[in-house]
Motif scaffolding. Structure first.
Motif, PDB file in Angstrom:
ATOM      1  N   ALA A 149     -13.726 -60.171  39.759  1.00  0.00           N
ATOM      2  CA  ALA A 149     -12.614 -61.117  40.230  1.00  0.00           C
ATOM      3  C   ALA A 149     -11.135 -59.558  40.142  1.00  0.00           C
ATOM      4  N   VAL A 153      -9.427 -59.966  44.276  1.00  0.00           N
ATOM      5  CA  VAL A 153      -8.058 -60.212  43.869  1.00  0.00           C
ATOM      6  C   VAL A 153      -6.973 -59.404  44.482  1.00  0.00           C
ATOM      7  N   GLY A 163     -11.846 -66.440  42.365  1.00  0.00           N
ATOM      8  CA  GLY A 163     -13.140 -66.923  41.372  1.00  0.00           C
ATOM      9  C   GLY A 163     -14.784 -67.355  42.010  1.00  0.00           C
ATOM     10  N   ALA A 240      -7.220 -65.712  38.622  1.00  0.00           N
ATOM     11  CA  ALA A 240      -8.546 -66.287  40.098  1.00  0.00           C
ATOM     12  C   ALA A 240      -7.980 -67.651  39.630  1.00  0.00           C
TER      13      ALA A 240
END
Length: 285
Positions: A149, A153, A163, A240
């Motif tokens: 994640a 990101v 996510g 996320a």
């Protein structure tokens, strides 16, 4: 003559019975070895726990000294904020968390199934492909979803898409491993029958392996969906998306009553997912 035989028999019987009662069952020579092994294992576990307690600064008395801070935290969180705005935002965030878990589970199915077939000894074409598939599954499984994640990101920005991508990667490794082991444990009879009839490897997998293991695959898929919904909550804490992002924001702004509201909402969602998964698994048995 008859009396003589009867007397001899009655005389011999107690002697034989006495001989049987006098026999001793030999002692198992492995018993001392087993006892020594268990004692060694127990000693190693004790030492490891002592080292772990020291390394993690495990101090139960710290809970007692920090009890006042915990009570202050709970006092600010209770009662939860059930205002319409907070509940509406929380429900929307919980649904986003649910969608992240759903897509992270279902979108990873094709890749996980392919790697499971290639990573099972009974269906893999050769040793090189088997080891390669196992290596890929091990990599996806070894890297935590929260690390994926953080990586995504930085690539696609904050939001639920990061996510979903993180769960797809991690769930591919976990589910592929579970599915490959399920394929290795099935009855080899149908597969051998198709090979004897001249079926190709793909035909054997499609007509023998997958139909035999389909209930197990479905049950494992539902289990992973349960886990991924919970994981998507944690992924929100690192940006996320979903209700985890709202919980993180409420903690940073000291809005603990809002945080408790979000926790109650996600608890309801997780319980609903558990009940639905249990109902589906029961119907598949």
């Amino acid at each position: 003559m008859t009396d003589t035989v009867s007397t001899a028999t009655s005389t011999a019987a107690p002697t034989g019975a006495g001989n049987h009662r006098g026999l001793r069952v030999p002692r198992d020579p492995r018993v001392p070895v087993r006892a020594g092994s268990w004692a060694l294992v127990l000693a190693v576990l004790v030492v490891l726990h002592l080292v772990a307690f020291r390394a993690t600064d495990f101090r139960p008395e710290a809970l007692a000294t920090g009890a006042e801070g915990m009570w202050n935290f709970l006092a600010e969180a209770i009662p939860p904020d059930f205002s319409g705005e907070v509940v509406g935002v929380g429900v929307q965030g919980a649904l986003t968390t649910l969608w992240i878990g759903l897509l992270g589970t279902t979108v990873s199915v094709p890749t996980a199934l392919l790697l499971a077939v290639l990573g099972a000894r009974t269906t893999s074409p050769n040793a090189f492909v088997y080891q390669l598939a196992r290596g890929i599954l091990s990599f996806f499984r070894a890297v935590p979803d929260i690390v994926f994640a953080l990586i995504f990101v930085t690539a696609v920005g904050l939001g639920p898409f990061a996510g979903v991508l993180a769960l797809i990667c991690h769930n591919t490794g976990v589910m592929g491993k579970l599915w490959s082991e399920a394929m290795e444990d099935i009855d080899p009879g149908p597969e051998q029958a198709l090979r004897t009839a001249g079926a190709s490897r793909l035909q054997v997998v499609a007509n023998a392996t997958l139909p035999s293991v389909l209930p197990q695959l479905t049950g494992l898929l539902l289990y992973r969906f349960d886990v991924n919904v919970r994981s998507s909550l944690v992924l929100g804490l690192v940006g996320a998306g979903g209700i985890g992002l709202l919980i993180n924001k409420s903690i940073k702004t000291f809005q603990f009553d809002e945080m408790l509201t979000y926790l109650i909402i996600i608890l309801v969602v997780i319980v609903a997912v558990d009940l639905a998964s249990a109902w589906i698994r029961k119907r598949l048995q």
